[in-house]
Design a protein around this motif. Structure first.
Motif, PDB file in Angstrom:
ATOM      1  N   PRO A 630       0.805  -1.227   0.000  1.00  0.00           N
ATOM      2  CA  PRO A 630       0.000   0.000   0.000  1.00  0.00           C
ATOM      3  C   PRO A 630       0.837   1.277   0.000  1.00  0.00           C
ATOM      4  N   VAL A 631       2.110   1.202   0.409  1.00  0.00           N
ATOM      5  CA  VAL A 631       2.986   2.365   0.254  1.00  0.00           C
ATOM      6  C   VAL A 631       3.066   2.723  -1.228  1.00  0.00           C
ATOM      7  N   HIS A 632       3.354   1.723  -2.043  1.00  0.00           N
ATOM      8  CA  HIS A 632       3.409   1.933  -3.495  1.00  0.00           C
ATOM      9  C   HIS A 632       2.034   2.284  -4.041  1.00  0.00           C
ATOM     10  N   ALA A 633       0.991   1.584  -3.587  1.00  0.00           N
ATOM     11  CA  ALA A 633      -0.352   1.793  -4.125  1.00  0.00           C
ATOM     12  C   ALA A 633      -0.849   3.214  -3.866  1.00  0.00           C
ATOM     13  N   HIS A 634      -0.688   3.708  -2.645  1.00  0.00           N
ATOM     14  CA  HIS A 634      -1.182   5.049  -2.324  1.00  0.00           C
ATOM     15  C   HIS A 634      -0.403   6.134  -3.064  1.00  0.00           C
ATOM     16  N   THR A 635       0.927   6.006  -3.072  1.00  0.00           N
ATOM     17  CA  THR A 635       1.730   7.071  -3.682  1.00  0.00           C
ATOM     18  C   THR A 635       1.659   7.042  -5.200  1.00  0.00           C
ATOM     19  N   TRP A 672      -1.082  21.502  -1.159  1.00  0.00           N
ATOM     20  CA  TRP A 672      -0.007  21.231  -0.201  1.00  0.00           C
ATOM     21  C   TRP A 672      -0.460  20.310   0.923  1.00  0.00           C
ATOM     22  N   ALA A 673      -1.720  20.429   1.345  1.00  0.00           N
ATOM     23  CA  ALA A 673      -2.212  19.547   2.410  1.00  0.00           C
ATOM     24  C   ALA A 673      -2.308  18.104   1.918  1.00  0.00           C
ATOM     25  N   MET A 674      -2.799  17.913   0.696  1.00  0.00           N
ATOM     26  CA  MET A 674      -2.908  16.544   0.183  1.00  0.00           C
ATOM     27  C   MET A 674      -1.532  15.915   0.009  1.00  0.00           C
ATOM     28  N   ASN A 675      -0.580  16.658  -0.518  1.00  0.00           N
ATOM     29  CA  ASN A 675       0.748  16.096  -0.733  1.00  0.00           C
ATOM     30  C   ASN A 675       1.492  15.871   0.577  1.00  0.00           C
ATOM     31  N   LEU A 676       1.379  16.835   1.505  1.00  0.00           N
ATOM     32  CA  LEU A 676       2.011  16.652   2.813  1.00  0.00           C
ATOM     33  C   LEU A 676       1.356  15.507   3.564  1.00  0.00           C
ATOM     34  N   GLY A 677       0.018  15.444   3.521  1.00  0.00           N
ATOM     35  CA  GLY A 677      -0.701  14.375   4.207  1.00  0.00           C
ATOM     36  C   GLY A 677      -0.329  13.007   3.661  1.00  0.00           C
ATOM     37  N   LEU A 678      -0.218  12.902   2.333  1.00  0.00           N
ATOM     38  CA  LEU A 678       0.168  11.633   1.724  1.00  0.00           C
ATOM     39  C   LEU A 678       1.573  11.235   2.174  1.00  0.00           C
ATOM     40  N   GLY A 679       2.482  12.196   2.181  1.00  0.00           N
ATOM     41  CA  GLY A 679       3.849  11.912   2.614  1.00  0.00           C
ATOM     42  C   GLY A 679       3.911  11.454   4.059  1.00  0.00           C
ATOM     43  N   MET A 681       1.393  10.133   5.844  1.00  0.00           N
ATOM     44  CA  MET A 681       0.698   8.847   5.937  1.00  0.00           C
ATOM     45  C   MET A 681       1.664   7.694   5.672  1.00  0.00           C
ATOM     46  N   VAL A 682       2.504   7.893   4.655  1.00  0.00           N
ATOM     47  CA  VAL A 682       3.475   6.868   4.290  1.00  0.00           C
ATOM     48  C   VAL A 682       4.653   6.864   5.262  1.00  0.00           C
ATOM     49  N   GLY A 683       5.226   8.040   5.514  1.00  0.00           N
ATOM     50  CA  GLY A 683       6.452   8.123   6.306  1.00  0.00           C
ATOM     51  C   GLY A 683       6.285   7.790   7.774  1.00  0.00           C
ATOM     52  N   LEU A 684       5.127   8.142   8.356  1.00  0.00           N
ATOM     53  CA  LEU A 684       4.913   7.908   9.789  1.00  0.00           C
ATOM     54  C   LEU A 684       4.304   6.546  10.082  1.00  0.00           C
ATOM     55  N   SER A 685       3.624   5.939   9.098  1.00  0.00           N
ATOM     56  CA  SER A 685       2.857   4.734   9.406  1.00  0.00           C
ATOM     57  C   SER A 685       3.102   3.587   8.435  1.00  0.00           C
ATOM     58  N   LEU A 686       2.662   3.724   7.198  1.00  0.00           N
ATOM     59  CA  LEU A 686       2.667   2.585   6.284  1.00  0.00           C
ATOM     60  C   LEU A 686       4.064   2.022   6.038  1.00  0.00           C
ATOM     61  N   LEU A 687       5.026   2.901   5.753  1.00  0.00           N
ATOM     62  CA  LEU A 687       6.372   2.416   5.428  1.00  0.00           C
ATOM     63  C   LEU A 687       7.062   1.787   6.643  1.00  0.00           C
ATOM     64  N   LEU A 719       2.251   3.061  15.710  1.00  0.00           N
ATOM     65  CA  LEU A 719       2.508   3.500  14.332  1.00  0.00           C
ATOM     66  C   LEU A 719       1.206   3.635  13.550  1.00  0.00           C
ATOM     67  N   ARG A 720       0.267   2.761  13.826  1.00  0.00           N
ATOM     68  CA  ARG A 720      -1.025   2.868  13.147  1.00  0.00           C
ATOM     69  C   ARG A 720      -1.771   4.127  13.578  1.00  0.00           C
ATOM     70  N   TRP A 721      -1.714   4.416  14.881  1.00  0.00           N
ATOM     71  CA  TRP A 721      -2.372   5.628  15.359  1.00  0.00           C
ATOM     72  C   TRP A 721      -1.715   6.880  14.775  1.00  0.00           C
ATOM     73  N   LEU A 722      -0.403   6.809  14.527  1.00  0.00           N
ATOM     74  CA  LEU A 722       0.292   7.965  13.951  1.00  0.00           C
ATOM     75  C   LEU A 722      -0.225   8.317  12.559  1.00  0.00           C
ATOM     76  N   ARG A 723      -0.820   7.343  11.895  1.00  0.00           N
ATOM     77  CA  ARG A 723      -1.346   7.621  10.554  1.00  0.00           C
ATOM     78  C   ARG A 723      -2.414   8.706  10.583  1.00  0.00           C
ATOM     79  N   ILE A 724      -3.048   8.870  11.740  1.00  0.00           N
ATOM     80  CA  ILE A 724      -4.112   9.866  11.840  1.00  0.00           C
ATOM     81  C   ILE A 724      -3.591  11.273  11.561  1.00  0.00           C
ATOM     82  N   VAL A 725      -2.285  11.503  11.798  1.00  0.00           N
ATOM     83  CA  VAL A 725      -1.695  12.818  11.514  1.00  0.00           C
ATOM     84  C   VAL A 725      -1.746  13.100  10.024  1.00  0.00           C
ATOM     85  N   GLY A 726      -1.191  12.169   9.228  1.00  0.00           N
ATOM     86  CA  GLY A 726      -1.213  12.356   7.783  1.00  0.00           C
ATOM     87  C   GLY A 726      -2.613  12.341   7.225  1.00  0.00           C
TER      88      GLY A 726
END
Length: 768
Positions: A630-635, A672-679, A681-687, A719-726
């Motif tokens: 899903p890191v690849h799929a979302h980005t 900027w919010a969508m791109n930062l949020g996507l980054g 989401m991946v950097g803090l949780s999925l990856l 780490l899953r809860w951290l996804r809420i930030v992104g």
């Protein structure tokens, strides 16, 4: 004929057509091996004592039961599917292995297997490997034979799944960890068939091909108990894929640096060429598509947030038992399907809007066709979502579930009836496109090659979805995966990419920012390279789906070449970005251009870096079915196709709103919010979770990386809860985009223009 005509690109057209022919020949020729060497589905499975355990019909009926539960949206099979519940093939294999070891240990040593000394454990494990990996399939009788001991281990394993899917109170906590509904399959007969299907997928994963020491799934999944480890071919073709990538990058950079014909400078027009376009009735009718695109986008993102939340709270949403109504498998289905719907609708809308402008005329009844297609899309969306709800809640007869409810396969989830309806809609769209483009196809001017490529991509988008009809509810799983990836990889990732490339080139050429002839040549050349690598590269999805080594070799080699164009993506992004500053009137198109620059960035990061992370066979062996996917799929899906779709929406909206000046504050926040949020989401949780799972998979086996024991550890939960930030930042971006688009309709997204002051001379004369 003018030197600017399309025929001046004859060499490029030969290259393009040759690339397509060779690529499809490879895909089809080696596709025969997919059919010929798929794991057999035995007519019967019996014990050496002659007891009948199950039949082919039982296995295929179990496949239908699995489809009705959401299939790949609830756990995964052979690594393809959702990431919260187990991979059922790997989980069954490990549980059956432990059951058999436990049975032997108790009978022969009077103790549990874990309590034995190393010598005893080693002896039993060697016996287990021999038992499970030996191929006892007899083609003459179409029979698999197992020992009575293995039959008992199968019975114990099946009992676990019967309790899990049947709602046994003792497994309530485990269902919570898996985000499963309380009673996923109420019917006991269906549950029995489901376990037969799980057994067969595990049998293919553990059983050696005849005369080989490699299983039907190329030794996947990693399972140390039976010696399932990467094959020599896996390692070799991984090295070759890296070598192909490096050689291809070197050749491409060399060519790009020393090519004799750099892109010519173009003097931009003094005024906006699109400002003079006469909006036709069909072009105006496309406006309603934009509203549906944004609405589906909002719904899709909210469903994604709910689905992500289920991974930490199981069946509830902040305490509310939401899973009773919208279980994880349903919200994940809808999340993926609505993404496909809104992105595809954006591409269809862009085509319908551009076609009359490119053709230069409005065909008769074009507006009616656009409106009919709009209504048909609404019916397909509503009908398919309702059908999936009924299937997952087990409210449809099994024979109707695949047709009206849920096909069970990621990205082609919608029931077959709705799939047919969608294909009919695509054919209608294709007809509307071709009749609108016909006048441009007859012209032999500088734009001819560009128009031809746009038309060819349009035709492919309209027709390639039909590959999804080459499998049915009871088609062999390996064969189904072959055709499913024709839809996902070729239709979405392949020809949609070519369509988008041609559409953006047409837009920039129409604005007078690039030469039409040069743009046509660039689109032909880039599409030839992309499709030559991408079409056979489809096989990289099939390494471990019951296919032979030849599929791994082709998939690894060609999919590595798909990354090559991305090495100069920064140059492309720079060239695109500078277009917004070439002339004053281009400021109107500033944000569509910025969205296209975002596409270039995520093409490099999402499709390139994160794609190649899981692309070599040795990497995918350990990572298939983990959160690295899903890191690849979302980005890639949102970062590339999502931002591209939103950019096309903004181009359409910009032309439809004419000379009115936009208040672009919300667009800036949105981007900027969508791109930062996507980054984030991946950097803090999925990856981090995906890499942690990869470690667990390499160390202990895939079953452990997907187990509740591993995924419910407190630090993984954190780490899953951290996804809420992104996710929250991303939601702000989505809301801002929707607010801006709504403001174009209601009026708040325009700059307020002060009323003109009265002419002083006239006022003085009046006063006198």
């Amino acid at each position: 004929m003018s030197s600017d005509s399309g025929t001046s690109h004859r060499g490029l057209w030969v290259l393009f057509c040759g690339a397509l022919l060779v690529a499809f020949f490879i895909l089809g020729f080696f596709g025969r091996d997919v059919y010929r060497q798929a794991p057999p589905i035995p007519g019967q499975v019996v014990t050496t004592d002659g007891d009948l355990l199950l039949t082919r019909d039982d296995i295929l009926t179990g496949q239908q039961v699995w489809q009705s539960t959401g299939g790949q949206q609830l756990g995964s099979i052979w690594g393809h599917g959702a990431y919260q519940a187990p991979d059922w093939s790997a989980d069954w294999l490990h549980r059956e292995s432990e059951a058999l070891l436990g049975l032997w240990a108790e009978r022969e040593y009077g103790r549990p297997f874990a309590a034995l000394d190393a010598t005893a454990r080693g002896g039993l494990q060697a016996r287990l490997t021999e038992e499970l990996r030996t191929n006892t399939y007899d083609a003459a009788t179409d029979t698999v034979t197992v020992s009575p001991d293995r039959a008992e281990a199968m019975r114990r394993t099946a009992a676990h799944y019967d309790a899990l899917f049947g709602g046994a109170p003792a497994l309530a906590g485990l269902r919570d960890d898996y985000a499963m509904a309380r009673v996923t399959v109420p019917d006991a007969a269906r549950r029995e068939r489901l376990t037969d299907f799980f057994f067969w997928t595990s049998w293919a994963s553990a059983t050696n091909r005849p005369g080989r020491t490699v299983t039907y799934t190329n030794n996947w999944p990693h399972e140390p108990l039976i010696g399932n480890t990467p094959t020599a071919a896996n390692v070799l073709w991984s090295l070759i894929s890296v070598l192909m990538l490096l050689a291809g990058i070197g050749a491409f950079v060399w060519w790009h640096s020393f090519r004799s014909a750099p892109e010519p400078e173009v003097e931009a027009p003094g005024t906006d060429p699109l400002a003079g376009i006469q909006l036709t009735p069909s072009m105006r009718a496309v406006a309603k598509y934009l509203g549906v695109i944004v609405a589906l986008f909002v719904v899709q993102v909210l469903l994604g947030a709910v689905t992500a939340h289920y991974t930490v709270e199981g069946q509830s949403f902040f305490g509310f038992p939401l899973a009773d109504y919208l279980p994880y498998s349903l919200t994940r289905t809808w999340h993926i399907q609505t993404a496909m719907f809104w992105i595809a609708t954006a591409f269809l809308a862009a085509g319908l809007f551009l076609a009359p402008a490119v053709g230069g005329a409005e065909p008769r009844f074009q507006r009616l066709g656009v409106n009919v297609l709009f209504g048909a899309l609404l019916v397909v969306v509503a009908g398919s979502l309702a059908g999936e709800w009924m299937a997952i809640h087990q409210k449809l007869p099994l024979e109707w579930s695949f047709l009206l409810g849920h096909q069970g396969y990621e990205y082609v989830d919608l029931g077959r009836v709705w799939q047919i309806a969608l294909f009919v809609g695509l054919l209608l769209w294709l007809a509307l496109m071709l009749r609108a483009l016909a006048p441009a196809l007859r012209r032999r001017d500088a734009a001819r090659s560009l128009v031809l490529m746009f038309t060819a991509a349009t035709t492919a988008v309209g027709l390639m979805y039909g590959a999804g009809f080459f499998f049915s509810a009871r088609t062999h799983l390996t064969v189904m995966e072959y055709w499913r990836w024709w839809v996902v990889h070729l239709w979405v990732e392949g020809f949609f990419e070519v369509f988008a490339t041609a559409a953006i080139a047409l837009i920039f050429a129409s604005l007078g920012l690039v030469q039409k002839r040069h743009a046509g040549a660039a689109v032909i050349a880039s599409s030839a390279l992309f499709l030559f690598a991408g079409i056979p590269g489809t096989f990289h999805h099939l390494y471990f789906s019951g296919t032979p080594t030849s599929i791994m070799a082709i998939g690894a080699s060609f999919s590595a070449l798909e990354v090559i164009p991305l090495v100069v993506i920064g140059f492309e992004a720079y060239q695109t970005s500078r277009l917004q500053r070439v002339t004053a009137w281009m400021r109107k198109y500033r944000w569509p251009v910025i969205f296209f620059v975002g596409v270039a960035f995520w093409n490099l990061v999402g499709a390139g870096l994160f794609g190649f992370l899981i692309n070599p066979p040795i990497a995918l062996y350990y990572m298939q079915g983990l959160n690295t996917t899903p890191v690849h799929a979302h980005t890639a899906l949102f970062g590339v196709y999502g931002l591209l779709s939103l950019g096309l929406v903004l181009v359409i909206a910009r032309v439809l709103t004419g000379h009115r000046v936009w208040n672009e504050k919300w667009l800036g926040i949105s981007f900027w919010a969508m791109n930062l949020g996507l980054g984030l989401m991946v950097g803090l949780s999925l990856l981090p979770i995906g890499l942690a799972q990869a470690w667990a998979s390499i160390t202990h086996g895939l079953w452990f990386a997907r187990s509740a024991e591993f995924l419910q550890q407190p630090w993984i939960e954190a780490l899953r809860w951290l996804r809420i930030v992104g996710d929250t930042i991303f939601l702000v971006g989505v809301g801002s985009f929707a607010w801006f688009l709504a403001g174009l309709w209601r009026g708040w997204s325009y700059e307020r223009v002060a009323a003109p002051e009265p002419v002083r001379g006239a006022a003085a004369s009046h006063a006198a």
